[in-house]
Design an enzyme around this catalytic site. Structure first.
Site, PDB file in Angstrom:
ATOM      1  N   LEU C 227       1.190  -1.043   0.034  1.00  0.00           N
ATOM      2  CA  LEU C 227      -0.175  -0.130   0.361  1.00  0.00           C
ATOM      3  C   LEU C 227       0.592   0.946   0.106  1.00  0.00           C
ATOM      4  O   LEU C 227       1.625   1.548   0.553  1.00  0.00           O
ATOM      5  CB  LEU C 227      -1.151  -0.386   0.841  1.00  0.00           C
ATOM      6  CG  LEU C 227      -1.934   0.945   0.880  1.00  0.00           C
ATOM      7  CD1 LEU C 227      -2.852   0.628  -0.054  1.00  0.00           C
ATOM      8  CD2 LEU C 227      -2.722   1.483   2.073  1.00  0.00           C
ATOM      9  N   ASP C 228       0.581   2.241  -0.699  1.00  0.00           N
ATOM     10  CA  ASP C 228       1.220   3.287  -0.951  1.00  0.00           C
ATOM     11  C   ASP C 228       2.888   3.552  -1.330  1.00  0.00           C
ATOM     12  O   ASP C 228       4.111   4.407  -1.457  1.00  0.00           O
ATOM     13  CB  ASP C 228       0.940   4.763  -0.005  1.00  0.00           C
ATOM     14  CG  ASP C 228      -0.707   4.454   0.589  1.00  0.00           C
ATOM     15  OD1 ASP C 228      -1.058   4.970  -0.009  1.00  0.00           O
ATOM     16  OD2 ASP C 228      -0.495   5.329   1.987  1.00  0.00           O
TER      17      ASP C 228
END
Lengths: 283, 283, 283, 283
Positions: C227-228
């Site tokens: 994530l990210d």
């Protein structure tokens, strides 16, 4: 890193240009490290910049250049080649404002500009200590209407003797004659303290303040005989507001002038610029 | 948050202005939430914006306004007051380009613009569906040389009937008459698609492309009878290069136009602007 | 303008790559209109984007692709080709914030995005009217912990049926499963509302306000299972100050999110992106 | 221009603050030239900056200060006052990177920074010639683990003797001890070469390159005992791309570092900053 060569070409668009150059270079051991090309949609002018390694080149540079001369001739290409081990030689012209002069000398010292700077020329004596601090020769040529032609002739002689490749007008407040400019076509970079074509002419920050704009900026361009009309290389702006006096605009402008001029000089030194009439390609 | 009032004043500089207004407001229970003031160093014009809470105001608004009328009269102040619970009413004028219209309507829907938008006026029928989608009344006034005066009269009548406070020219491609503009002084905001004073007049992106600039931009200004010369409220630019065709400049320009116009409209709606002749203070 | 093809390749650096492709294209009548190449100095990965005219191609596309397959195989090149007359098909995923959805649909309508947008998918019902206004099919898949796997399966089925090439997460507030992402490697673009790696995770504008930063921004990146952490395609910022509340940061951020997401989507649609591990080349 | 005083106050919000100060100043002949105030919406802290003319002040400065002490005491205000004819004294700390040092000294010479710079301190000997060129005293305090406490004590003694008001860490690569920092609260400005909180710690440009970001930047903040966590004064960024090596990021970063640091120092010297815990108001 090994040494590299940079080839810059431009010509009316025709098929096979890319393949022809790529093959010629490949056939002689040149590994292409970086390349960009552009086709101007209005004028149909093709331009290309190719940077390649010299390490495995299988023939002398002079012979490569001879082959390029023939190949580029077939396509009516304008071409030029430069080598990373042969630094360009730069002369800086300056009058009384020191910020751009300082900026270029510091960047050079920091290794940001791939060039030699053997010479600073001014029409005023004040800034000599700066050139001296950085170990650069300083020459003054005071200029008035009567002396202009003779002084420019002496400047040109000096530039020739010093084998200068690029003249940078770092806030030089004298207009060069058309004859002078013709001697260094696309090799004189000027910084104008407005985002041309806004505020052409004198005292652009005063004009900007009077007009109440919310941005001020600067423009680096090649000098041409048509004042403030040369092909633009780089521009940038900084926000301003009602809180800014003319003096504040001058101060803010100095930062933009420095950045824009340095950016244009870097692009020229790295052979990234192709001037096409009034416009530039900056790869 | 309680409701607030915003007082905007300007006048030739004199001692005691700040204290006089601060005392008057304080004496009647107004707590100052935010204030900015500016003294123009050229014209010696003082201007100030004061936003204060209405919660503990100890007299009716009408009486406060009467006191302000007297106090401001003593100092030859121009003054205006607005209230957060009385939204300004905005009419958008548009022709055939929809990006600024969409942008304002979406921002309004998102709560970014403190106003009502009861009306969109156009000289062309095409964009009606957009107004309709956002539930805004749409009126077309086709204009040619013969009909212009009569159509403008009908538009003005409509603006009056709708109690419009601000007219936004969101890429409206008709020049308003001096008479129209005189009816809404400093209450008509126009977006011009260049960083004025560069590229005054028609087809600025074409001019910019032909000139080979490295930045394009936009300017929001109050409309005056002198075309493209009104006081500038906001400006911004975006970088461009040789890779950009005229169509690319138009596309990049759309983003700047939207941002700059919205920013100017917001500043007006929040009573942050003081127009001082050709210049603006934007607090 | 005639139709064009865009070829994008990448591989470990080796001599002769440029000449090989240029010759192959030239031999079959393809005129190169624009080309850029890059050699990553850390990983020694070469990548190139070539756009060429199809007008005088002397063999069918399928045969050209077969030749490319062979040639690229010789150099262990990853390669892909796309054609200007075969628009990519895009599905937009959105939750409750409408600004990015609106922005993409308007840009598409204005002709800024070379693609078809046949489908908007959401986990909430609210924004259906927007899709409808623009004539785009709208599908809702509410998701909770229990339903997630099943709903994603149905979404994937729909994407497949609609022959979707690119998924754009336009403020879609659900984390996609690793399985979902693996189905569209380097074909899912997400917009994160901070300049990653600053303010990873939830509520970045609140984090930014609390930290007192003077800039907020946004990041468009390819979604990965981490994530990210996916490869960044585009980033930009806007200045902020003590005058900005969290709500102001959210508002300012919306503008940056829209611009950055649109810029990344355009780059993908124009086949300008090569993902190299955690980094991207954006030609 | 006559001399001015600048009064900066902050305190928990209460009614009548603005009127109280405006009246006090007005009653003693001080004409307010510029004023800004801010009410922090989270902490309800009011802060204000007032710049006023001293020309017609009808009492000595010491008496005015005594009155301010009493009035500010009534409101539990933190306050400070400075005078345009009493320049702040600045010490620059630097290690081996010269660009920020040069930049501050040149700006000072150009009149951009209202201060005296009597002293440059370094932990390395290399940059002495720069200080010397600008006529500034140069002192070296080499520091290692053993010597740190003793050397800092000597530095502090020197700062005291030179009546230093502001310490600027212009790429000073030593962490100051908590004791040192406590002696100059909100009077030590550091430049960090990333947009904090991104890339905290060492070698931020290497981290940025590895992460593949499309922006690099810099942060000027007051030094606190919590490393890289002090209240941020100014930040800015510059765009980068896959074409930029780590060295290019370092070079681009230098320009941002210079600009951001100079901007923060100017704001401090003009008494525009109020530090409120982890955040700053910069009027």
């Amino acid at each position: 890193m090994s040494e590299t060569a940079t080839l810059v070409v431009s010509c009316p668009d025709r098929k096979g240009l890319v393949a022809a150059l790529a093959s010629l270079l490949h056939d002689h051991g040149a590994n292409i490290r970086e390349a960009q090309q552009h086709l101007d949609p209005v004028d149909r002018i093709f331009s290309q910049r190719i940077q390649f390694d010299l390490a495995d080149l299988d023939l002398p540079r002079a012979q490569l250049e001879e082959l390029l001369r023939i190949e580029c001739g077939r396509y009516q290409m304008r071409w030029r080649i430069s080598y990373s081990d042969r630094a360009k030689r730069v002369a800086i012209f300056v009058s009384r404002f020191e910020h751009c002069l300082y900026d270029l000398l510091i960047r050079h010292r920091l290794g940001e500009l791939r060039c030699e700077i053997p010479l600073v020329i001014s029409n005023h004596p004040e800034l000599e200590p700066i050139a001296t601090q950085f170990g650069v020769a300083w020459r003054v040529f005071p200029i008035d209407k009567q002396s202009k032609a003779a002084q420019e002739a002496r400047e040109l002689e000096l530039l020739e003797r010093e084998r200068i490749d690029l003249v940078v007008l770092a806030r030089y407040m004298q207009v060069l004659s058309a004859e002078f400019i013709a001697r260094y076509p696309e090799r004189i970079i000027n910084i104008h303290h407005s985002t041309l074509p806004a505020f052409v002419g004198a005292r652009p920050y005063h004009q900007a303040h009077e007009r109440g704009v919310k941005l001020v900026g600067a423009t680096a361009h090649y000098a041409t005989s048509d004042l403030d009309q040369g092909p633009i290389i780089a521009q940038d702006v900084v926000a301003c507001s009602h809180r800014d006096t003319v003096e504040d605009l001058v101060r803010k402008g100095r930062d933009v002038e420095r950045m824009v001029l340095a950016s244009a000089v870097r692009a020229h030194l790295d052979d990234r610029i192709v001037a096409l009439g009034r416009r530039t390609v900056v790869f």
